[in-house]
Motif scaffolding. Structure first.
Motif: not given
Length: 341
Positions: A119-122, A241-245, A264-267
């Motif tokens: 959803t974020l990518g879209r 944001q997600y790399i930091r997690a 997650f990032l690939r999606v």
């Protein structure tokens, strides 16, 4: 100012719900809830630094995008603009019922569902593709170039800013400026040609909201730093944001392992690519630019942390080194995050 604010709210039939409009302001923006005569909740934003510009800019950005976001199956949700009062630096927005910021959602659940990444990518892909239609009618200066989130302060450190740095800030900038290649890559990002796409400009988890009952949509809020620019900039900010997690989570509940963040990032990227479609394909170097912009976002995160604490601890020092690595070798990081099985 306080009397004018109260008078304006009263003239609109609005009554403060959760705090006095002249309560102490912890940051450059103040927000408070009000209700109209029918009991409908509204959010009032008030800027104390560049209010007339920032709030008008944000309100007009949302209004322009709203005409596009009303189309069926749009993955992006925008708050409704109730009113703008430039003289007082005020923006009144409709309240998004059932909204939960993603930073709180991840902290509360410890989950990073792939459907959310899709959803974020879209949503980002839709914004970057559809907003290009606004450019001819609005012109290149319709949205200002933001002062935050770009690499200029890391490249050009003025004497005035240098004199204001704490010891931690000096060590932080020394880490960046001692790496000539990282400085060169920061400079190259500044020179990258501006594409005809509108950026949100402040893509971070507190500005992204899940709404109850709307699984295939995501709300983007806080549009005051929207500007035209390289779309990889928004994508890189989201990546950060997600790399930091993974690299430096603040709590164990937020922690992502390497396999989790990579998946997650690939999606996100694949969904983003599909949403942009064949009419607006990704350039061959897009993922590498996104990685470099992720490095810039991580540098801003560290700089903000040490600016508040005046202390550069091991966690933030390590994150700075990782960010510099993303600037120097985005190919390696793209392989780690987006390509390795």
């Amino acid at each position: 100012m306080h009397e004018n604010l109260i008078a304006y709210l009263a003239s609109c039939g609005l009554e403060s719900e959760n705090q006095s409009p002249d309560a102490p302001v912890p940051s450059r923006n103040q927000t408070f809830l009000v209700r109209d005569g029918k009991g409908k909740r509204l959010l009032v934003k008030r800027s104390h630094i560049d209010g007339p510009i920032a709030m008008t800019h944000e309100g007009q950005t949302i209004i322009q995008l709203a005409s596009l976001a009303s189309e069926p199956n749009c993955p992006l949700i925008l708050p409704e603009v109730h009113s703008i009062e430039p003289r007082l630096g005020l923006l009144v927005l409709g309240w998004l019922d059932g909204g939960e910021a993603l930073n709180y959602y991840h902290w509360r659940t410890g989950r990073y569902p792939l459907a959310l990444g899709m959803t974020l990518g879209r949503a980002l892909g839709w914004l970057h593709r559809e907003s290009r239609a606004l450019r001819p009618s609005l012109g290149p200066q319709a949205f200002v170039e933001g002062r935050f989130g770009n690499p200029r302060p890391f490249v050009y450190l003025t004497l005035d800013n240098y004199a204001r740095l704490s010891q931690a800030g000096l060590r932080f900038f020394e880490m960046i400026h001692s790496d000539d290649n990282a400085l060169y890559e920061l400079y190259r990002l500044l020179q990258y040609p501006t594409e005809l796409t509108l950026l949100h400009g402040d893509v971070k988890l507190p500005n992204l909201l899940r709404l109850r009952g709307r699984k295939n949509q995501i709300a983007f809020v806080d549009w005051e730093m929207a500007r035209w620019g390289d779309p990889a900039r928004d994508v890189g900010a989201l990546f950060a944001q997600y790399i930091r997690a993974w690299l430096a989570p603040q709590t164990q509940r937020e922690k992502l392992d390497q396999a989790g963040v990579c998946q997650f990032l690939r999606v996100v990227l694949n969904s983003y690519r599909r949403q942009r479609g064949s009419a607006y394909p990704l350039e061959r170097d897009f993922r590498y630019r996104a990685i470099r912009w992720a490095g810039v976002s991580l540098l801003y995160y560290v700089f903000g942390a040490i600016h508040n604490t005046e202390y550069l601890d091991e966690r933030h020092s390590s994150l700075t080194q990782q960010a510099i690595g993303m600037l120097n070798d985005p190919y390696r990081w793209a392989w780690i995050l987006l390509e390795a099985a």
